[in-house]
Motif scaffolding. Structure first.
Motif, PDB file in Angstrom:
ATOM      1  N   ILE A  34      35.721  44.755  38.971  1.00 60.44           N
ATOM      2  CA  ILE A  34      37.060  45.316  38.682  1.00 60.44           C
ATOM      3  C   ILE A  34      36.904  46.318  39.464  1.00 60.44           C
ATOM      4  CG2 ILE A  34      37.255  46.514  36.845  1.00 60.44           C
ATOM      5  CD1 ILE A  34      35.803  44.691  35.081  1.00 60.44           C
ATOM      6  N   ASN A  71      42.545  41.168  44.380  1.00 64.07           N
ATOM      7  CA  ASN A  71      40.762  41.268  43.883  1.00 64.07           C
ATOM      8  C   ASN A  71      40.372  40.460  45.387  1.00 64.07           C
ATOM      9  OD1 ASN A  71      42.080  38.410  43.637  1.00 64.07           O
ATOM     10  ND2 ASN A  71      40.579  38.816  41.803  1.00 64.07           N
ATOM     11  N   GLU A  85      54.805  42.025  34.099  1.00 67.30           N
ATOM     12  CA  GLU A  85      53.640  41.280  33.562  1.00 67.30           C
ATOM     13  C   GLU A  85      54.063  39.774  32.701  1.00 67.30           C
ATOM     14  OE1 GLU A  85      50.366  40.747  34.089  1.00 67.30           O
ATOM     15  OE2 GLU A  85      50.761  38.743  33.065  1.00 67.30           O
ATOM     16  N   LYS A  86      53.850  38.742  33.883  1.00 71.85           N
ATOM     17  CA  LYS A  86      54.142  38.013  33.183  1.00 71.85           C
ATOM     18  C   LYS A  86      54.244  36.729  31.895  1.00 71.85           C
ATOM     19  CE  LYS A  86      52.166  34.279  35.522  1.00 71.85           C
ATOM     20  NZ  LYS A  86      51.443  32.968  36.153  1.00 71.85           N
ATOM     21  N   MET A  89      35.862  41.169  44.754  1.00 74.93           N
ATOM     22  CA  MET A  89      36.399  41.276  42.903  1.00 74.93           C
ATOM     23  C   MET A  89      36.033  41.597  42.123  1.00 74.93           C
ATOM     24  SD  MET A  89      34.789  37.262  42.627  1.00 74.93           S
ATOM     25  CE  MET A  89      34.833  37.279  40.789  1.00 74.93           C
ATOM     26  N   TYR A 138      30.868  51.843  38.635  1.00 77.73           N
ATOM     27  CA  TYR A 138      31.852  51.669  38.285  1.00 77.73           C
ATOM     28  C   TYR A 138      32.252  52.733  38.579  1.00 77.73           C
ATOM     29  CZ  TYR A 138      31.538  46.117  38.623  1.00 77.73           C
ATOM     30  OH  TYR A 138      31.808  44.612  38.590  1.00 77.73           O
ATOM     31  N   ALA A 159      36.749  38.369  32.601  1.00 81.06           N
ATOM     32  CA  ALA A 159      35.910  39.932  33.475  1.00 81.06           C
ATOM     33  C   ALA A 159      34.907  40.272  31.764  1.00 81.06           C
ATOM     34  CB  ALA A 159      36.155  41.566  33.566  1.00 81.06           C
ATOM     35  N   HIS A 160      33.711  40.190  32.233  1.00 79.23           N
ATOM     36  CA  HIS A 160      33.087  40.795  30.325  1.00 79.23           C
ATOM     37  C   HIS A 160      31.976  42.016  30.656  1.00 79.23           C
ATOM     38  CE1 HIS A 160      29.888  38.718  32.516  1.00 79.23           C
ATOM     39  NE2 HIS A 160      30.518  37.745  33.119  1.00 79.23           N
ATOM     40  N   THR A 161      31.172  42.544  32.149  1.00 75.22           N
ATOM     41  CA  THR A 161      30.689  43.705  32.279  1.00 75.22           C
ATOM     42  C   THR A 161      30.850  44.723  33.660  1.00 75.22           C
ATOM     43  OG1 THR A 161      28.950  41.600  31.940  1.00 75.22           O
ATOM     44  CG2 THR A 161      28.080  43.792  32.719  1.00 75.22           C
ATOM     45  N   ILE A 191      44.172  44.034  35.924  1.00 72.79           N
ATOM     46  CA  ILE A 191      43.909  45.661  36.250  1.00 72.79           C
ATOM     47  C   ILE A 191      43.504  45.997  37.810  1.00 72.79           C
ATOM     48  CG2 ILE A 191      41.229  44.955  37.429  1.00 72.79           C
ATOM     49  CD1 ILE A 191      41.711  48.068  35.314  1.00 72.79           C
ATOM     50  N   SER A 192      44.362  45.473  38.775  1.00 74.57           N
ATOM     51  CA  SER A 192      44.374  46.003  39.397  1.00 74.57           C
ATOM     52  C   SER A 192      45.871  46.914  40.064  1.00 74.57           C
ATOM     53  CB  SER A 192      44.428  44.849  40.777  1.00 74.57           C
ATOM     54  OG  SER A 192      43.226  44.614  41.524  1.00 74.57           O
ATOM     55  N   VAL A 234      58.273  37.758  37.329  1.00 72.87           N
ATOM     56  CA  VAL A 234      59.423  38.001  39.469  1.00 72.87           C
ATOM     57  C   VAL A 234      58.731  36.951  39.140  1.00 72.87           C
ATOM     58  CG1 VAL A 234      59.402  39.601  41.208  1.00 72.87           C
ATOM     59  CG2 VAL A 234      58.482  40.766  38.902  1.00 72.87           C
ATOM     60  N   SER A 254      42.486  38.994  34.602  1.00 70.72           N
ATOM     61  CA  SER A 254      41.719  38.426  34.097  1.00 70.72           C
ATOM     62  C   SER A 254      40.459  38.826  33.339  1.00 70.72           C
ATOM     63  CB  SER A 254      40.701  38.605  35.258  1.00 70.72           C
ATOM     64  OG  SER A 254      41.040  37.173  36.331  1.00 70.72           O
TER      65      SER A 254
HETATM   66  C1  LIG Z   1      35.798  33.928  34.979  1.00 73.59           C
HETATM   67  C2  LIG Z   1      35.683  35.634  35.465  1.00 73.59           C
HETATM   68  C3  LIG Z   1      34.766  36.354  35.277  1.00 73.59           C
HETATM   69  C4  LIG Z   1      34.729  37.909  35.428  1.00 73.59           C
HETATM   70  N1  LIG Z   1      33.517  39.346  35.547  1.00 73.59           N
HETATM   71  C5  LIG Z   1      33.668  39.688  35.599  1.00 73.59           C
HETATM   72  C6  LIG Z   1      32.736  41.190  35.751  1.00 73.59           C
HETATM   73  O1  LIG Z   1      31.933  40.423  34.864  1.00 73.59           O
HETATM   74  N2  LIG Z   1      32.640  41.846  36.245  1.00 73.59           N
HETATM   75  C7  LIG Z   1      33.765  42.375  36.709  1.00 73.59           C
HETATM   76  O2  LIG Z   1      33.245  43.403  37.669  1.00 73.59           O
HETATM   77  N3  LIG Z   1      34.177  41.008  37.616  1.00 73.59           N
HETATM   78  C8  LIG Z   1      34.435  40.608  37.603  1.00 73.59           C
HETATM   79  N4  LIG Z   1      35.561  39.180  37.635  1.00 73.59           N
HETATM   80  C9  LIG Z   1      36.663  39.358  38.952  1.00 73.59           C
HETATM   81  C10 LIG Z   1      37.201  40.590  37.568  1.00 73.59           C
HETATM   82  O3  LIG Z   1      37.698  40.573  36.557  1.00 73.59           O
HETATM   83  C11 LIG Z   1      38.602  40.065  38.639  1.00 73.59           C
HETATM   84  O4  LIG Z   1      39.051  39.968  39.718  1.00 73.59           O
HETATM   85  C12 LIG Z   1      39.232  41.736  38.130  1.00 73.59           C
HETATM   86  O5  LIG Z   1      40.442  41.102  37.428  1.00 73.59           O
HETATM   87  C13 LIG Z   1      40.857  40.334  39.139  1.00 73.59           C
HETATM   88  O6  LIG Z   1      42.198  42.025  38.444  1.00 73.59           O
HETATM   89  P1  LIG Z   1      43.387  41.696  38.876  1.00 73.59           P
HETATM   90  O7  LIG Z   1      44.060  42.911  39.114  1.00 73.59           O
HETATM   91  O8  LIG Z   1      43.292  41.412  40.718  1.00 73.59           O
HETATM   92  O9  LIG Z   1      44.263  40.230  39.012  1.00 73.59           O
HETATM   93  P2  LIG Z   1      44.259  39.391  37.495  1.00 73.59           P
HETATM   94  O10 LIG Z   1      43.261  39.835  36.564  1.00 73.59           O
HETATM   95  O11 LIG Z   1      44.864  37.794  38.413  1.00 73.59           O
HETATM   96  O12 LIG Z   1      46.118  40.106  36.902  1.00 73.59           O
HETATM   97  C14 LIG Z   1      47.185  39.457  38.339  1.00 73.59           C
HETATM   98  C15 LIG Z   1      48.414  39.393  36.978  1.00 73.59           C
HETATM   99  O13 LIG Z   1      49.465  38.956  37.868  1.00 73.59           O
HETATM  100  C16 LIG Z   1      50.166  38.242  36.546  1.00 73.59           C
HETATM  101  N5  LIG Z   1      51.060  37.624  37.196  1.00 73.59           N
HETATM  102  C17 LIG Z   1      51.473  36.900  38.692  1.00 73.59           C
HETATM  103  N6  LIG Z   1      52.143  36.339  39.141  1.00 73.59           N
HETATM  104  C18 LIG Z   1      53.233  37.046  38.445  1.00 73.59           C
HETATM  105  C19 LIG Z   1      54.424  36.926  38.343  1.00 73.59           C
HETATM  106  N7  LIG Z   1      55.562  35.928  39.180  1.00 73.59           N
HETATM  107  N8  LIG Z   1      55.387  37.937  37.810  1.00 73.59           N
HETATM  108  C20 LIG Z   1      54.461  39.138  36.840  1.00 73.59           C
HETATM  109  N9  LIG Z   1      53.262  38.888  36.642  1.00 73.59           N
HETATM  110  C21 LIG Z   1      52.789  38.258  37.811  1.00 73.59           C
HETATM  111  C22 LIG Z   1      49.311  37.296  36.035  1.00 73.59           C
HETATM  112  O14 LIG Z   1      50.002  37.436  34.773  1.00 73.59           O
HETATM  113  C23 LIG Z   1      48.281  38.411  35.389  1.00 73.59           C
HETATM  114  O15 LIG Z   1      48.476  39.258  34.777  1.00 73.59           O
HETATM  115  C24 LIG Z   1      35.296  38.290  36.842  1.00 73.59           C
HETATM  116  C25 LIG Z   1      36.240  37.223  37.083  1.00 73.59           C
HETATM  117  C26 LIG Z   1      36.571  36.085  36.021  1.00 73.59           C
HETATM  118  C27 LIG Z   1      37.464  34.846  36.809  1.00 73.59           C
END
Ligand SMILES: Cc1cc2nc3c(=O)[nH]c(=O)nc-3n(C[C@H](O)[C@H](O)[C@H](O)COP(=O)(O)OP(=O)(O)OC[C@H]3O[C@@H](n4cnc5c(N)ncnc54)[C@H](O)[C@@H]3O)c2cc1C
Length: 397
Positions: free
Chosen positions: A381, A374, A33-34, A379, A67, A60-62, A13-14, A206, A41
């Protein structure tokens, strides 16, 4: 070498929200995206059976009415009508193999004695443990509440800064207090990825980044090279740190100071008739090998039930299997389908606000390097989207 204006690395989502803002601001944006799908997440894999798909959240689920930035994106993508309510089923404890309500395990006199502190104490400068043990009482915190907090980032949270755990944000009154989506949260990732103008490449890891003649050159695992004047990294902090080791050692070292935890998730799907457990939003079993078992009972299905067990990292497969079957009270043969996922979540420490301030100072004159993820404001969403929004505001031609 393919030319772009902004390269985003990471399709969680970031990265997706950053790509959304960058595209909206008129920059030719490409996201790498890898994995084979975007979402990170946001992982709602589908199990096709009984003529339809049953999805289960492995991450993530909620989402909440607070938001607001996420909701703006959802509206911008035209998918607000996919928002659905979550069924009101309880978050429950599992004690000695029995499902118990939270209230039944709390000491009410201790709660009543401590509750006035809610109006007196400030979270700033306090750890989760020091703040919340004063709000709910030390025993209530140790025996019950701390286990719910640990379940949020699937790791011990005693030393997290209290102000970063649950933030109070302004709520939208026209949106459900908490909600999910008809096809799970990953459908939001797909909707953002489908926006006209954002080029998405999945299955593209990457491997390295260099900076030459005022441009970033991003090298992928397959040997392709993409170039752009602006680079946005949207991966866990350790990976972003590794990417920047040659390009900007100061920022790389700074990112390298952060700690993170891996969450080892196993999702299982069981036919409804094969399981007796009463409906729950999630089960938390204090001191167990899993931090939480999050259920699909919040979006009930006619045929199936699903549970995502978020385990401590490094466990043997057999240990996980045995724990899943024993908690659910089913044999392995009754598990119709299972899926696994590893996610990374930050381990936030009390010094995080200072770390963040220094990050922003280090980035201040680097308008062509954007960092999101995150591990900035929190952390949740919405924290990820807020970070992406503020980073996109640094985009300059
Ligand atoms: C089990 C769990 C439950 C959660 N529940 C909630 C919730 O209910 N509500 C809420 O608000 N938050 C929740 N969170 C937190 C929130 O979902 C996460 O903090 C957020 O989704 C993280 O997003 P992100 O894009 O920063 O990281 P990520 O979702 O980790 O995305 C990073 C991406 O980078 C990619 N990547 C990594 N290395 C490379 C590379 N070398 N080249 C290309 N791509 C690469 C990965 O494959 C991944 O797709 C939860 C988190 C977890 C783990």
């Amino acid at each position: 070498m393919k030319e772009h204006e902004v390269i985003v690395v990471g399709g969680g989502i970031s990265g997706l929200s950053l790509a959304y803002y960058s595209n909206k601001a008129g920059f030719k944006t490409v996201l790498l995206e890898k994995n084979s799908t975007v979402g990170g997440s946001f992982a709602s894999p589908k199990y096709a059976a009984s003529g339809k798909n049953f999805w289960l959240e492995l991450g993530a689920h909620t989402c909440y009415s607070s938001y607001q930035n996420l909701l703006d994106i959802i509206e911008g993508c035209g998918v607000s009508d996919t928002i659905i309510p979550r069924a009101k089923v309880p978050f429950s404890l599992m004690i000695d193999g029995q499902v118990k309500s939270i209230l039944s395990q709390l000491s009410i006199p201790e709660l009543l004695m401590s509750a006035p502190n809610l109006f007196k104490l400030k979270k700033t400068g306090q750890s989760v443990k020091s703040y919340y043990s004063k709000i709910v009482g030390e025993r209530n915190y140790a025996d019950v509440v701390s286990h719910f907090f640990n379940a949020v980032p699937s790791q011990p949270t005693d030393d997290f800064p209290a102000e970063m755990m649950f933030k109070s944000r302004e709520k939208r009154k026209d949106v459900l207090k908490n909600y999910t989506f008809r096809e799970g949260l990953q459908s939001v990732a797909f909707a953002i990825a489908a926006q006209k103008g954002i080029n998405i490449f999945t299955g593209m890891e990457v491997k390295g980044v260099r900076f030459e003649n005022g441009k970033y050159i991003v090298r992928t695992a397959s040997g392709d090279e993409l170039t752009a004047p602006t680079l946005a990294l949207a991966m866990p902090s350790a990976l972003s740190s590794a990417m920047l080791s040659d390009v900007n050692p100061d920022i790389a070292n700074h990112l390298g100071q952060l700690k993170a935890a891996t969450v080892d998730s196993v999702g299982v799907i069981v036919r409804k008739e094969n399981i007796n457990l009463k409906p729950v939003a999630a089960l938390i079993s204090p001191g167990d090998v899993f931090f939480s078992a999050v259920s699909r009972d919040t979006v009930p299905d006619d045929n199936f039930r699903g549970f995502a067990f978020h385990f401590r990292p490094g466990l043997d497969e057999k240990v996980k299997r045995e724990r899943i079957t024993s908690v659910l009270g089913v044999s392995m043969s009754k598990i119709e389908h299972s899926d696994t996922r590893i996610n990374t979540v930050p381990s936030l420490r009390m010094t995080h606000p200072q770390w963040l301030e220094k990050t922003n100072t280090l980035l201040a004159d680097k308008k062509n390097l954007l960092l999101t993820g995150n591990y900035f404001g929190g952390m949740a969403i919405e924290d990820c989207v807020i970070r992406s929004k503020s980073e996109s505001e640094r985009l300059k031609r």
